[in-house]
Write a protein that holds these residues in place. Sequence first.
Motif, PDB file in Angstrom:
ATOM      1  N   VAL A  70      44.001  22.873  36.123  1.00 18.00           N
ATOM      2  CA  VAL A  70      43.141  22.464  37.228  1.00 18.00           C
ATOM      3  C   VAL A  70      43.836  22.881  38.521  1.00 18.00           C
ATOM      4  CG1 VAL A  70      42.051  20.525  38.391  1.00 18.00           C
ATOM      5  CG2 VAL A  70      42.247  20.526  35.905  1.00 18.00           C
ATOM      6  N   TRP A  71      43.270  23.903  39.191  1.00 10.91           N
ATOM      7  CA  TRP A  71      43.888  24.465  40.389  1.00 10.91           C
ATOM      8  C   TRP A  71      43.263  23.899  41.657  1.00 10.91           C
ATOM      9  CZ3 TRP A  71      48.000  27.466  39.290  1.00 10.91           C
ATOM     10  CH2 TRP A  71      48.049  28.087  38.044  1.00 10.91           C
ATOM     11  N   ASN A  72      44.096  23.686  42.648  1.00 15.06           N
ATOM     12  CA  ASN A  72      43.631  23.327  43.985  1.00 15.06           C
ATOM     13  C   ASN A  72      44.486  24.096  45.002  1.00 15.06           C
ATOM     14  OD1 ASN A  72      42.544  22.193  46.237  1.00 15.06           O
ATOM     15  ND2 ASN A  72      43.500  20.190  45.958  1.00 15.06           N
ATOM     16  N   PRO A  73      43.905  25.110  45.669  1.00 14.13           N
ATOM     17  CA  PRO A  73      42.493  25.516  45.669  1.00 14.13           C
ATOM     18  C   PRO A  73      42.067  26.135  44.337  1.00 14.13           C
ATOM     19  CG  PRO A  73      43.801  27.086  46.883  1.00 14.13           C
ATOM     20  CD  PRO A  73      44.716  25.960  46.574  1.00 14.13           C
ATOM     21  N   VAL A  74      40.753  26.094  44.086  1.00 12.50           N
ATOM     22  CA  VAL A  74      40.190  26.562  42.818  1.00 12.50           C
ATOM     23  C   VAL A  74      40.407  28.056  42.651  1.00 12.50           C
ATOM     24  CG1 VAL A  74      38.069  26.768  41.478  1.00 12.50           C
ATOM     25  CG2 VAL A  74      38.485  24.720  42.860  1.00 12.50           C
ATOM     26  N   GLN A  75      40.752  28.451  41.402  1.00 11.45           N
ATOM     27  CA  GLN A  75      40.944  29.864  41.071  1.00 11.45           C
ATOM     28  C   GLN A  75      40.121  30.219  39.827  1.00 11.45           C
ATOM     29  OE1 GLN A  75      42.569  31.683  43.145  1.00 11.45           O
ATOM     30  NE2 GLN A  75      43.611  30.064  44.310  1.00 11.45           N
ATOM     31  N   GLU A 122      35.242  38.597  41.675  1.00  8.50           N
ATOM     32  CA  GLU A 122      34.399  39.658  42.216  1.00  8.50           C
ATOM     33  C   GLU A 122      34.098  39.441  43.696  1.00  8.50           C
ATOM     34  OE1 GLU A 122      30.916  40.021  39.890  1.00  8.50           O
ATOM     35  OE2 GLU A 122      31.967  40.711  38.086  1.00  8.50           O
ATOM     36  N   GLU A 123      33.896  38.216  44.110  1.00  7.00           N
ATOM     37  CA  GLU A 123      33.559  37.943  45.508  1.00  7.00           C
ATOM     38  C   GLU A 123      34.698  38.350  46.448  1.00  7.00           C
ATOM     39  OE1 GLU A 123      32.485  33.887  45.937  1.00  7.00           O
ATOM     40  OE2 GLU A 123      30.688  34.051  44.667  1.00  7.00           O
ATOM     41  N   ARG A 124      35.910  38.101  46.035  1.00  5.86           N
ATOM     42  CA  ARG A 124      37.065  38.417  46.881  1.00  5.86           C
ATOM     43  C   ARG A 124      37.768  39.714  46.477  1.00  5.86           C
ATOM     44  NH1 ARG A 124      39.922  32.448  47.630  1.00  5.86           N
ATOM     45  NH2 ARG A 124      38.057  31.386  48.427  1.00  5.86           N
ATOM     46  N   ASP A 125      37.305  40.289  45.384  1.00  5.46           N
ATOM     47  CA  ASP A 125      37.828  41.569  44.913  1.00  5.46           C
ATOM     48  C   ASP A 125      39.354  41.528  44.702  1.00  5.46           C
ATOM     49  OD1 ASP A 125      37.750  44.206  44.088  1.00  5.46           O
ATOM     50  OD2 ASP A 125      38.092  44.984  46.107  1.00  5.46           O
ATOM     51  N   TYR A 126      39.777  40.501  43.965  1.00  3.73           N
ATOM     52  CA  TYR A 126      41.196  40.446  43.618  1.00  3.73           C
ATOM     53  C   TYR A 126      41.394  39.452  42.475  1.00  3.73           C
ATOM     54  CZ  TYR A 126      42.518  35.788  45.351  1.00  3.73           C
ATOM     55  OH  TYR A 126      42.665  34.451  45.518  1.00  3.73           O
ATOM     56  N   THR A 127      42.559  39.509  41.850  1.00  7.63           N
ATOM     57  CA  THR A 127      42.939  38.566  40.809  1.00  7.63           C
ATOM     58  C   THR A 127      44.179  37.806  41.278  1.00  7.63           C
ATOM     59  OG1 THR A 127      42.110  40.024  39.077  1.00  7.63           O
ATOM     60  CG2 THR A 127      43.625  38.278  38.400  1.00  7.63           C
ATOM     61  N   TYR A 128      44.079  36.502  41.252  1.00  7.00           N
ATOM     62  CA  TYR A 128      45.182  35.663  41.723  1.00  7.00           C
ATOM     63  C   TYR A 128      46.393  35.816  40.802  1.00  7.00           C
ATOM     64  CZ  TYR A 128      47.444  31.512  43.701  1.00  7.00           C
ATOM     65  OH  TYR A 128      48.309  30.648  44.330  1.00  7.00           O
ATOM     66  N   THR A 129      47.570  35.769  41.364  1.00  5.44           N
ATOM     67  CA  THR A 129      48.801  35.862  40.574  1.00  5.44           C
ATOM     68  C   THR A 129      49.813  34.831  41.075  1.00  5.44           C
ATOM     69  OG1 THR A 129      49.814  37.514  42.038  1.00  5.44           O
ATOM     70  CG2 THR A 129      48.492  38.337  40.170  1.00  5.44           C
ATOM     71  N   ILE A 130      50.725  34.476  40.194  1.00  3.67           N
ATOM     72  CA  ILE A 130      51.866  33.644  40.547  1.00  3.67           C
ATOM     73  C   ILE A 130      53.124  34.382  40.123  1.00  3.67           C
ATOM     74  CG2 ILE A 130      53.077  31.469  40.104  1.00  3.67           C
ATOM     75  CD1 ILE A 130      50.447  30.111  39.716  1.00  3.67           C
ATOM     76  N   GLU A 131      53.985  34.660  41.069  1.00  3.44           N
ATOM     77  CA  GLU A 131      55.203  35.448  40.820  1.00  3.44           C
ATOM     78  C   GLU A 131      54.861  36.790  40.168  1.00  3.44           C
ATOM     79  OE1 GLU A 131      57.880  34.473  42.143  1.00  3.44           O
ATOM     80  OE2 GLU A 131      57.198  32.445  42.643  1.00  3.44           O
ATOM     81  N   GLY A 132      53.716  37.380  40.586  1.00  2.33           N
ATOM     82  CA  GLY A 132      53.290  38.665  40.067  1.00  2.33           C
ATOM     83  C   GLY A 132      52.623  38.627  38.714  1.00  2.33           C
ATOM     84  N   ALA A 133      52.401  37.423  38.166  1.00  2.00           N
ATOM     85  CA  ALA A 133      51.837  37.301  36.813  1.00  2.00           C
ATOM     86  C   ALA A 133      50.421  36.744  36.862  1.00  2.00           C
ATOM     87  CB  ALA A 133      52.715  36.402  35.966  1.00  2.00           C
ATOM     88  N   GLU A 173      57.127  32.208  30.057  1.00  2.00           N
ATOM     89  CA  GLU A 173      57.046  33.673  29.998  1.00  2.00           C
ATOM     90  C   GLU A 173      55.808  34.101  30.771  1.00  2.00           C
ATOM     91  OE1 GLU A 173      57.042  37.442  26.868  1.00  2.00           O
ATOM     92  OE2 GLU A 173      57.025  35.380  26.116  1.00  2.00           O
ATOM     93  N   ARG A 174      56.004  34.983  31.731  1.00  2.78           N
ATOM     94  CA  ARG A 174      54.911  35.454  32.583  1.00  2.78           C
ATOM     95  C   ARG A 174      54.508  36.863  32.160  1.00  2.78           C
ATOM     96  NH1 ARG A 174      55.548  31.649  36.971  1.00  2.78           N
ATOM     97  NH2 ARG A 174      57.718  30.932  37.061  1.00  2.78           N
ATOM     98  N   PHE A 175      53.185  37.157  32.306  1.00  2.00           N
ATOM     99  CA  PHE A 175      52.644  38.454  31.907  1.00  2.00           C
ATOM    100  C   PHE A 175      51.932  39.089  33.095  1.00  2.00           C
ATOM    101  CE2 PHE A 175      52.854  35.680  28.268  1.00  2.00           C
ATOM    102  CZ  PHE A 175      53.417  36.469  27.283  1.00  2.00           C
ATOM    103  N   PRO A 176      52.249  40.342  33.421  1.00  2.00           N
ATOM    104  CA  PRO A 176      51.636  40.995  34.583  1.00  2.00           C
ATOM    105  C   PRO A 176      50.213  41.444  34.293  1.00  2.00           C
ATOM    106  CG  PRO A 176      53.056  42.536  33.453  1.00  2.00           C
ATOM    107  CD  PRO A 176      53.221  41.216  32.744  1.00  2.00           C
ATOM    108  N   GLY A 177      49.455  41.635  35.348  1.00  2.00           N
ATOM    109  CA  GLY A 177      48.117  42.193  35.197  1.00  2.00           C
ATOM    110  C   GLY A 177      48.167  43.713  35.165  1.00  2.00           C
ATOM    111  N   LYS A 178      47.019  44.352  35.346  1.00  3.55           N
ATOM    112  CA  LYS A 178      46.958  45.815  35.281  1.00  3.55           C
ATOM    113  C   LYS A 178      47.782  46.460  36.391  1.00  3.55           C
ATOM    114  CE  LYS A 178      42.356  45.930  33.187  1.00  3.55           C
ATOM    115  NZ  LYS A 178      40.948  46.384  33.339  1.00  3.55           N
ATOM    116  N   ASN A 179      47.730  45.860  37.564  1.00  5.99           N
ATOM    117  CA  ASN A 179      48.448  46.444  38.691  1.00  5.99           C
ATOM    118  C   ASN A 179      49.609  45.573  39.158  1.00  5.99           C
ATOM    119  OD1 ASN A 179      46.527  48.570  38.806  1.00  5.99           O
ATOM    120  ND2 ASN A 179      45.127  47.223  39.942  1.00  5.99           N
ATOM    121  N   GLY A 180      49.902  44.533  38.410  1.00  4.97           N
ATOM    122  CA  GLY A 180      50.947  43.610  38.832  1.00  4.97           C
ATOM    123  C   GLY A 180      52.330  44.043  38.395  1.00  4.97           C
TER     124      GLY A 180
END
Length: 287
Positions: A70-75, A122-133, A173-180
């Motif tokens: 449960v994220w605040n702010p929502v993700q 899609e609205e903000r055209d990005y994927t949220y990350t924490i420490e690049g993951a 263990e953190r996992f990067p995204g496509k561009n992270g």
Amino acid sequence: MKKLSLILLLLLACLSLDAQEKKLKKVSEITIMDTLTDEFLDTVQVKKKLKLNDYSMIGLQYGAALSQVVWNPVQNQKMILNPVNFGVTYTIYGKMFGYMPYFGFQAGVFYTREGYQFEYNEERDYTYTIEGAEKAIMEVIEVPVLSHIHFDFWHFKIIAQLGLFGGYRLGIERFPGKNGKLNEYAKSFTPTDRRWDYGIKGGLGFGLVFDPIEIHIQAMYKHSLSSLYDPSHNSLYYYRFAYPQNIILSAGVHFQLTKRSGMTKKELKKQAKSIVYETQDSDNQGR
């Protein structure tokens, strides 16, 4: 006067005969009780009745969890499946107020995994990350203490549980995204991450009972009240929170440590004696 005397004599005679009959009956019962053997009492047909005793169990539980945060702010996120959730439990049942056999307590130690995974916004055209993951899996040790309500039948029981848990986040263990790109915290916590965990846990289930073994199937909900990180880690003015939550489906094998149901040997013999006496009394009345 003679008639009155005769009536009194008759009354005294009747009372004397009644007293002698009761005395003979009492002596007969004592004699019969002394002659009843354990072998004979074991052959007396006793009506079967489910009588729950106070008993305890130790069990092994294994399951899988659907995890999210449960994220605040929502993700934007999606639930992830963690097929590692196992532990050892100890359950003790007792009668409330001495006669309501529906209550008990369960404590355990569990090793589990939980985590989160962000999705593309899609609205903000990005994927949220924490420490690049974009995704992280945590290892957690958990100690739940739950109140346990159960309704038992011969080979089936319904279970409801609710209580608290405490835990500790062992690793991540953190996992990067496509561009992270991951930084130095790819497999370690940051200084602002919170390791201690606590919250509420509860659920419903059913059990199959094959004394002295019980198989429990349960669906549990676990909600953490400890954020994954310090709320002020990103800003002293805008706090951020992240509370893990899990839906856990599990199955367990539990071994009864004490007698679950039925009467003790002493109670069975007492009931057998009462059946024998009732039979004899009905035979005497028939004569």
